[in-house]
Design an enzyme around this catalytic site. Structure first.
Site, PDB file in Angstrom:
ATOM      1  N   CYS A  53       0.833  -1.209   0.000  1.00  0.00           N
ATOM      2  CA  CYS A  53       0.000   0.000   0.000  1.00  0.00           C
ATOM      3  C   CYS A  53       0.869   1.262   0.000  1.00  0.00           C
ATOM      4  O   CYS A  53       1.588   1.523   0.965  1.00  0.00           O
ATOM      5  CB  CYS A  53      -0.906  -0.049   1.229  1.00  0.00           C
ATOM      6  SG  CYS A  53      -1.780   1.464   1.618  1.00  0.00           S
ATOM      7  N   CYS A  72       0.206   3.682   2.794  1.00  0.00           N
ATOM      8  CA  CYS A  72       0.709   3.097   4.050  1.00  0.00           C
ATOM      9  C   CYS A  72       2.208   3.353   4.204  1.00  0.00           C
ATOM     10  O   CYS A  72       2.676   3.673   5.296  1.00  0.00           O
ATOM     11  CB  CYS A  72       0.440   1.596   4.096  1.00  0.00           C
ATOM     12  SG  CYS A  72      -1.302   1.142   4.096  1.00  0.00           S
TER      13      CYS A  72
END
Length: 103
Positions: free
Chosen positions: A29, A32
């Protein structure tokens, strides 16, 4: 304070601290990964807050993520003395995160 990788056992130990911020994330991600860099800045500015990361890709963490209905990552949970007081999703700069948490 150091950011620690959590599993279900260490998660329970971390959230009972006076203040804890937990980031549910995945390595694939992009937001992230960016959030991880901001958490390092946040940790340096707020050493009194325990900060942990839960990788939802790890089999042992999937039930933990499900118990918090994590459906969007990054997903941040702020705890005070074991009680969840704030849930945030998405990317936040270190300063924006502090503002969201009232710090």
């Amino acid at each position: 304070m150091e950011i620690i990788e959590l599993n279900p056992e260490s998660f329970k130990e971390t959230v009972v601290k006076p203040a804890a911020l937990i980031d549910f994330y995945a390595s694939w991600c992009g937001p992230c990964r960016n959030m991880g860099r901001e958490l390092e800045k946040f940790a340096a500015a707020h050493p009194d807050i325990a900060i942990g990361k839960v990788n939802i890709e790890n089999e042992e963490n999937r039930e933990l993520a499900a118990s918090f209905d994590v459906s969007t990552i990054p997903s941040l949970f702020f705890f005070r003395n074991g009680q969840m007081v704030k849930h945030l999703t998405g990317f936040f700069s270190s300063s924006a995160l502090a503002g969201e948490l009232g710090l």
